[in-house]
Design a protein around this motif. Structure first.
Motif, mmCIF file in Angstrom:
data_model
loop_
_atom_site.group_PDB
_atom_site.id
_atom_site.type_symbol
_atom_site.label_atom_id
_atom_site.label_comp_id
_atom_site.label_asym_id
_atom_site.label_seq_id
_atom_site.Cartn_x
_atom_site.Cartn_y
_atom_site.Cartn_z
ATOM 1 N N PHE A 131 0.816 -1.219 0.000
ATOM 2 C CA PHE A 131 0.000 0.000 0.000
ATOM 3 C C PHE A 131 0.850 1.269 0.000
ATOM 4 N N MET A 132 2.134 1.141 -0.278
ATOM 5 C CA MET A 132 3.041 2.278 -0.142
ATOM 6 C C MET A 132 2.735 3.416 -1.112
ATOM 7 N N ASP A 133 1.978 3.148 -2.175
ATOM 8 C CA ASP A 133 1.608 4.222 -3.096
ATOM 9 C C ASP A 133 0.646 5.212 -2.453
ATOM 10 N N LYS A 134 0.090 4.850 -1.319
ATOM 11 C CA LYS A 134 -0.879 5.719 -0.638
ATOM 12 C C LYS A 134 -0.232 6.607 0.420
ATOM 13 N N TRP A 135 1.119 6.550 0.505
ATOM 14 C CA TRP A 135 1.820 7.218 1.589
ATOM 15 C C TRP A 135 3.010 8.042 1.098
ATOM 16 N N THR B 279 14.830 13.285 5.884
ATOM 17 C CA THR B 279 14.532 12.966 4.494
ATOM 18 C C THR B 279 13.022 12.860 4.287
ATOM 19 N N TYR B 280 12.540 13.550 3.259
ATOM 20 C CA TYR B 280 11.117 13.516 2.914
ATOM 21 C C TYR B 280 10.986 12.894 1.529
ATOM 22 N N GLN B 281 10.119 11.896 1.401
ATOM 23 C CA GLN B 281 9.973 11.198 0.134
ATOM 24 C C GLN B 281 8.497 10.903 -0.128
ATOM 25 N N GLU B 282 8.031 11.228 -1.328
ATOM 26 C CA GLU B 282 6.626 11.012 -1.672
ATOM 27 C C GLU B 282 6.397 9.744 -2.478
ATOM 28 N N ASP B 283 7.378 9.296 -3.239
ATOM 29 C CA ASP B 283 7.225 8.085 -4.041
ATOM 30 C C ASP B 283 7.923 6.932 -3.326
ATOM 31 N N LEU B 284 7.134 6.027 -2.751
ATOM 32 C CA LEU B 284 7.695 4.954 -1.936
ATOM 33 C C LEU B 284 7.723 3.606 -2.648
ATOM 34 N N ILE B 285 7.365 3.571 -3.918
ATOM 35 C CA ILE B 285 7.460 2.329 -4.663
ATOM 36 C C ILE B 285 8.932 2.052 -4.975
ATOM 37 N N GLY C 197 2.947 9.127 6.233
ATOM 38 C CA GLY C 197 1.829 10.047 6.317
ATOM 39 C C GLY C 197 0.898 9.786 5.144
ATOM 40 N N GLU C 198 -0.378 9.569 5.419
ATOM 41 C CA GLU C 198 -1.332 9.236 4.366
ATOM 42 C C GLU C 198 -1.513 10.414 3.409
ATOM 43 N N LYS C 199 -1.491 10.131 2.117
ATOM 44 C CA LYS C 199 -1.686 11.178 1.111
ATOM 45 C C LYS C 199 -3.144 11.633 1.065
ATOM 46 N N LYS C 200 -4.053 10.689 1.202
ATOM 47 C CA LYS C 200 -5.476 11.033 1.186
ATOM 48 C C LYS C 200 -5.869 11.629 2.526
ATOM 49 N N HIS C 201 -6.637 12.698 2.479
ATOM 50 C CA HIS C 201 -7.167 13.297 3.695
ATOM 51 C C HIS C 201 -8.684 13.147 3.725
ATOM 52 N N TRP C 202 -9.256 13.130 4.930
ATOM 53 C CA TRP C 202 -10.684 12.856 5.055
ATOM 54 C C TRP C 202 -11.210 13.523 6.327
ATOM 55 N N ILE C 203 -12.506 13.676 6.389
ATOM 56 C CA ILE C 203 -13.140 14.186 7.600
ATOM 57 C C ILE C 203 -13.764 13.004 8.337
ATOM 58 N N PRO C 204 -13.970 13.109 9.654
ATOM 59 C CA PRO C 204 -14.488 11.965 10.410
ATOM 60 C C PRO C 204 -15.815 11.415 9.889
ATOM 61 N N GLU C 205 -16.656 12.287 9.383
ATOM 62 C CA GLU C 205 -17.941 11.819 8.859
ATOM 63 C C GLU C 205 -17.749 10.895 7.656
ATOM 64 N N ILE D 177 -18.262 19.850 19.200
ATOM 65 C CA ILE D 177 -18.337 18.949 18.048
ATOM 66 C C ILE D 177 -17.012 18.228 17.794
ATOM 67 N N ALA D 178 -16.084 18.339 18.751
ATOM 68 C CA ALA D 178 -14.804 17.624 18.668
ATOM 69 C C ALA D 178 -14.124 17.871 17.327
ATOM 70 N N TYR D 179 -13.909 16.819 16.531
ATOM 71 C CA TYR D 179 -13.207 16.956 15.241
ATOM 72 C C TYR D 179 -14.162 16.940 14.047
ATOM 73 N N ALA D 180 -15.431 17.156 14.270
ATOM 74 C CA ALA D 180 -16.418 17.116 13.189
ATOM 75 C C ALA D 180 -16.055 18.102 12.077
ATOM 76 N N GLY D 181 -16.092 17.636 10.838
ATOM 77 C CA GLY D 181 -15.833 18.483 9.683
ATOM 78 C C GLY D 181 -14.383 18.871 9.492
ATOM 79 N N GLU D 182 -13.475 18.367 10.331
ATOM 80 C CA GLU D 182 -12.071 18.761 10.260
ATOM 81 C C GLU D 182 -11.263 17.704 9.493
ATOM 82 N N ILE D 183 -10.348 18.170 8.655
ATOM 83 C CA ILE D 183 -9.552 17.280 7.813
ATOM 84 C C ILE D 183 -8.544 16.504 8.652
ATOM 85 N N ASN D 184 -8.511 15.190 8.448
ATOM 86 C CA ASN D 184 -7.605 14.297 9.170
ATOM 87 C C ASN D 184 -6.908 13.347 8.202
ATOM 88 N N TYR D 185 -5.879 12.672 8.684
ATOM 89 C CA TYR D 185 -5.205 11.640 7.902
ATOM 90 C C TYR D 185 -4.487 10.687 8.851
#
Length: 339
Positions: free
Chosen positions: A44-48, A56-62, A103-111, A281-289
């Motif tokens: 699943f390294m393409d997602k991170w 060192t920071y690296q975006e392509d982990l394949i 660190g996950e590339k995709k970000h999401w809200i709790p909902e 509302i805690a973390y409602a509507g807030e971007i997480n990863y």
């Protein structure tokens, strides 16, 4: 006759020269085929992306690895992805702790939610630190991080083991999404196996009692963080240990009123700063990863030895953390199975 022999030798030399690059190329291809990358073990390294303990920071982990920080080890015919980082190195902008962590590339809200799983074992935590500091001798092996607002953490999963103990503790912390400014923020800690974050020694050099139901170094355990429709469902499993489950809302606070602040928080934080309440509302509507790997919690401030940031010396003297994962997944949330 001599001319014929000379001609034959010349032709053979030419053929050999033509074949030589191909031989080298074939040898390189064979060598490359023998090299195992973290993406070969956990696909699943393409997602991170990753930040390692030397900055060192690296975006392509394949087919990416980094010696001494992020690589593959094989033990008893099982391949493991290794995350290793010193007590002192180059840190991210929001932390004083070093990490070799995805660190996950995709970000999401709790909902919307998401799910992270991992099966791992901890090979080493810092062997130095103050027994009175809750972060000493510990590493975070998985977490959810907010990417806006206070950028706090709805969950951090810890492994912690004191020197001289055979078994360590696994616990998770929930950091409030503080109402108002973030000066009154705090973490509420819940034990999985062993003690929680608040269990510390009576003095800097005296350790608390070893947990009877703890997890040893090199002992496998698994976790699942499933955020479904704003509710966080946690499952922890390990052979020989009771399976433990928790449920926590990320969209409605349990700590929105002063009287709801747990005694644990007052005991741990009251002598350091004022403790505040969480927004309703805690973390409602807030971007997480999600994040996963080895987020070393030991540093100079916790009394851990850092050898002036010399990574080689830290690795040689136990001033590092090392975590091995053999399985992990990340993806969409799933409807929880209610027992």
């Amino acid at each position: 006759m001599k001319k014929s022999i000379f001609t034959l030798i010349t032709l053979l030399a030419i053929v050999a020269c033509k074949n030589k690059p191909e031989t080298i190329s074939e040898e390189k291809a064979t060598t490359d085929a023998l090299v195992k990358y973290p993406s070969d073990v956990i696909p699943f390294m393409d997602k991170w992306k990753i930040l390692t303990g030397d900055g060192t920071y690296q975006e392509d982990l394949i087919q990416y690895s980094k010696d001494d920080f992020f690589y593959v080890e094989t033990e008893n015919n099982t391949d493991w992805v290794v995350y290793k980082t010193p007590n002192s190195g180059i840190t991210s902008r929001t932390s004083s702790n070093t990490r070799t962590e995805l660190g996950e590339k995709k970000h999401w809200i709790p909902e919307e939610g998401g799910k992270l799983t991992g099966t791992l074992k901890v090979k080493n935590v810092s062997t130095t630190g103050k027994a009175t500091d809750p972060s000493s001798f510990s590493v975070v092996v998985g977490q959810i991080h907010s990417d806006e607002g206070h950028e706090n953490e709805p969950i951090k999963i810890y492994y912690k083991k004191y020197p001289g103990h055979t078994k360590g503790a696994v616990f998770w912390n929930y950091e409030i999404n503080t109402k108002g400014d973030n000066s009154g923020r705090w973490d509420y800690s819940t034990a999985v196996w062993g003690y929680d974050f608040s269990n510390v020694g009576p003095s800097e050099t005296t350790y608390p009692e070893e947990p009877k139901d703890g997890i040893a170094l090199d002992e496998e355990f698994s976790y699942e963080i499933n955020v479904y429709k704003g509710i966080m469902y946690l499952t922890f499993t390990s052979n020989g240990h009771e399976t433990v489950k928790f449920t926590k809302s990320l969209i409605k606070s349990d700590f929105a009123k002063k009287e709801a602040i747990p005694q644990q928080i007052i005991d741990v934080y009251a002598d350091r700063r004022t403790v505040d309440v969480e927004r309703e509302i805690a973390y409602a509507g807030e971007i997480n990863y999600f994040k996963q790997g080895a987020y070393n919690q030991a540093n100079g401030k916790t009394g851990s030895k850092t050898y002036q940031g010399d990574i080689e010396k830290q690795y040689a003297n136990g001033s590092y953390t090392e975590v091995w994962f053999k399985e992990a997944t990340v993806g969409d949330a799933t409807a929880p199975v209610i027992d």
